[in-house]
Design an enzyme around this catalytic site. Structure first.
Site, PDB file in Angstrom:
ATOM      1  CB  ALA A 175      39.388  14.521 -24.735  1.00 17.38           C
ATOM      2  CB  SER A 176      36.835  15.133 -28.751  1.00 18.18           C
ATOM      3  OG  SER A 176      35.935  14.259 -28.125  1.00 18.18           O
ATOM      4  CB  THR A 177      41.537  18.061 -29.656  1.00 21.87           C
ATOM      5  OG1 THR A 177      42.436  17.592 -28.661  1.00 21.87           O
ATOM      6  CG2 THR A 177      40.544  19.056 -29.064  1.00 21.87           C
ATOM      7  CB  SER A 212      33.342  13.920 -31.082  1.00 24.12           C
ATOM      8  OG  SER A 212      34.533  13.846 -30.376  1.00 24.12           O
TER       9      SER A 212
END
Length: 179
Positions: A41-43, A90
């Site tokens: 995901a956002s990582t 993000s």
């Protein structure tokens, strides 16, 4: 982070992993959940930024993309963003543009070069890291981040320094997509 045992069903597997550079592993619980691959995901904005800077798709942290006016997104996304602000808030649409600029061949090559999780972008160029084909375990993510902070990834050192600098949060609080 909780991990799905299969698409659409909740899981009891979880992992908490805390690592302090120069000190060693501080906390890990439970250890069995830390090897389960989950969506980044956002990582994934971290390897995306590294690939964009290393390949010269983006010249630096101030490269701005214009907001297209789409209404269904967090308020913090509804403006023009730089790489630095897109990482801070993000901003998925920014990284979807980065993915399009990189293209499928370079995305695949950087996943392999960075040894990032299962290295699978097959579910779609603009979404593979968003609960789709790409998976990475907390253990793998820890190793990836350690290599970033040790200047040990196979990308230009300037790209690693820029991404590390962008990741520093403002003093006193953590900023995310909701602001």
């Amino acid at each position: 982070r909780k991990s799905p045992s299969s698409a659409g069903s909740p899981s009891t597997s979880s992992c908490f992993l805390l690592y302090e550079m120069g000190v060693g592993e501080v906390r890990r619980a439970p250890s069995e959940g830390c090897s389960t691959r989950v969506t980044p995901a956002s990582t994934f904005k971290i390897p995306h930024a590294l690939a964009a800077l290393d390949s010269d798709i983006l010249a630096g942290p101030d490269v701005t993309f214009a907001y297209d006016g789409s209404p269904d997104m967090p308020e913090t996304w509804k403006r023009n963003h730089t790489l630095a602000s897109a990482m801070r808030y993000s901003v998925v649409w920014y990284f979807q543009r980065v993915a399009t600029m990189l293209g499928p061949d370079r995305e695949r090559a950087y996943l392999a070069k960075l040894d990032y999780g299962n290295e699978d972008p097959s579910s779609g160029l603009a979404t593979f890291w968003l609960n789709e084909s790409l998976r990475i375990s907390p253990d793998e993510q820890e190793r990836f981040l350690m290599r970033l902070y040790e200047d040990a990834l196979p990308v230009r050192k300037e790209a690693m320094k820029t991404v590390r600098d962008i990741l520093v949060q403002p003093p006193g609080f953590v900023v995310n997509a909701s602001g």
